[in-house]
Design an enzyme around this catalytic site. Sequence first.
Site, short mmCIF file in Angstrom:
data_model
loop_
_atom_site.label_atom_id
_atom_site.label_comp_id
_atom_site.label_asym_id
_atom_site.label_seq_id
_atom_site.Cartn_x
_atom_site.Cartn_y
_atom_site.Cartn_z
N LYS A 14 56.36 -45.40 -41.92
CA LYS A 14 56.06 -45.10 -43.21
C LYS A 14 57.58 -45.27 -43.80
CE LYS A 14 60.59 -42.25 -42.83
NZ LYS A 14 61.77 -42.79 -43.38
N VAL A 112 64.44 -50.76 -35.67
CA VAL A 112 64.11 -50.27 -35.32
C VAL A 112 65.13 -49.43 -36.11
CG1 VAL A 112 64.03 -49.64 -32.67
CG2 VAL A 112 65.89 -51.24 -32.94
N ALA A 114 65.80 -48.43 -39.32
CA ALA A 114 66.21 -48.85 -39.84
C ALA A 114 64.63 -47.88 -41.44
CB ALA A 114 64.69 -50.08 -39.37
N GLY A 115 65.22 -46.90 -41.03
CA GLY A 115 64.63 -45.69 -41.80
C GLY A 115 62.70 -46.48 -41.98
N GLY A 119 60.10 -44.68 -34.40
CA GLY A 119 60.16 -43.29 -33.47
C GLY A 119 59.60 -42.35 -33.71
N ALA A 121 56.80 -41.80 -35.03
CA ALA A 121 55.24 -42.85 -35.35
C ALA A 121 54.84 -42.48 -33.84
CB ALA A 121 55.20 -43.78 -36.13
N ASP A 153 60.53 -36.15 -39.02
CA ASP A 153 59.80 -37.23 -39.40
C ASP A 153 58.61 -36.82 -38.10
OD1 ASP A 153 61.42 -37.84 -41.88
OD2 ASP A 153 62.18 -39.92 -40.58
O1 C5P Z 1 65.65 -34.46 -37.02
P1 C5P Z 1 65.68 -36.59 -36.39
O2 C5P Z 1 66.97 -36.62 -35.46
O3 C5P Z 1 65.30 -37.54 -37.43
O4 C5P Z 1 66.81 -36.21 -37.48
C1 C5P Z 1 68.28 -36.86 -37.56
C2 C5P Z 1 69.98 -36.72 -37.94
O5 C5P Z 1 69.71 -36.43 -39.42
C3 C5P Z 1 69.89 -34.58 -37.27
O6 C5P Z 1 70.74 -34.72 -36.42
C4 C5P Z 1 70.67 -34.44 -38.68
O7 C5P Z 1 72.30 -35.31 -38.93
C5 C5P Z 1 70.00 -34.72 -39.69
N1 C5P Z 1 69.38 -34.47 -41.28
C6 C5P Z 1 69.20 -33.83 -41.71
N2 C5P Z 1 69.03 -33.66 -42.98
C7 C5P Z 1 67.28 -33.51 -42.19
C8 C5P Z 1 66.54 -34.79 -41.22
C9 C5P Z 1 67.95 -34.99 -40.84
O8 C5P Z 1 70.69 -33.21 -41.21
N3 C5P Z 1 66.32 -33.29 -43.41
#
Ligand code: C5P
Length: 301
Positions: A14, A112, A114-115, A119, A121, A153
């Site tokens: 994405k 990886v 990379a925004g 992972g 997906a 995501d």
């Molecule tokens: O949910 P995910 O593992 O992708 O998020 C990684 C980190 O990014 C979280 O531990 C949190 O620190 C941060 N995050 C956040 N707010 C979001 C999504 C992610 O602060 N909406």
Amino acid sequence: MIPIGKLSTLAHAKVNLSLDILSKMDDGYHELKTVMQTVSLADEVTVECISDPDGSPSAKPGTVSVSTGLSYIPNDQRNIAAKAADVFFRHTGISLGGTARIGIQIKKNIPVCAGLGGGSADAACVLRILDKMFETSLGRAALEELGGTVGADVPFCISGGTKLAGGRGEILTDLPPLPKCFVLICKPPFSCSTPELFGRVICSKIRERPDTEGLLKAINAHDIGGIARRMYNVFEDILPKGKSDIESIKGIMIEHGALGAVMTGSGSSVFGIFDNEAYAREAHKALSGTYSECFLAETIG
Ligand code: C5P
């Protein structure tokens, strides 16, 4: 009855056409307002339900393992794809038992850290495949909810396309697909840590924000120029020092005819939108000389 066999599918990357951070929530996560778009760059995910009746395998029955062939990606429960499988089995109450185990193979094509949501997906694919394999018919809403417990995501990646995401990323609104265009993705030779970047955010100090309403109008009007002009990511303003490649990659894309270029998610990849394939190919050629992770993709509706 445990269905022995395997299923494969693509796990698409994405990009964030816009990314705004509205507030910090009590649980430490951030409230987002972001428009996300699925692109054709994809990992290949295979989920196999394996029976080893002679008890010979190194992996134990009842377990989930992941193989990517890449030593820096964990092959156990630390991998988000294995977490997704665990969440599925816990939610459905299905027990592998006996001699069966789950093997997940992922051919990583998406860079990886990379925004690009690679992972996430992969995890979404695992949920979709297990739902099909075990005939649980959970449906999109339940899969999105399960995905949300694995990563912010993942809900978007369950059905992808073009969506506005709010909350942590799990409150999704479907949007019309983008007009046909080319998406050039380029990752500089460094990564950005998502938690570290979120840790740098002070919401009251964000000076410039994306015009999300204008972007939504442009999407509804199928106006690709208007969409590209409104692409904006608040993370770009709080990057640590030494990330100048991001600006230079954007500059090269624009010089070669991109309608707009921006960093995706928490970076470090940059993408540019082109309505002209020849320009996109020229830009790809220009960037590939310096950056090894450079991909020409298209949007997926
Ligand atoms: O949910 P995910 O593992 O992708 O998020 C990684 C980190 O990014 C979280 O531990 C949190 O620190 C941060 N995050 C956040 N707010 C979001 C999504 C992610 O602060 N909406």
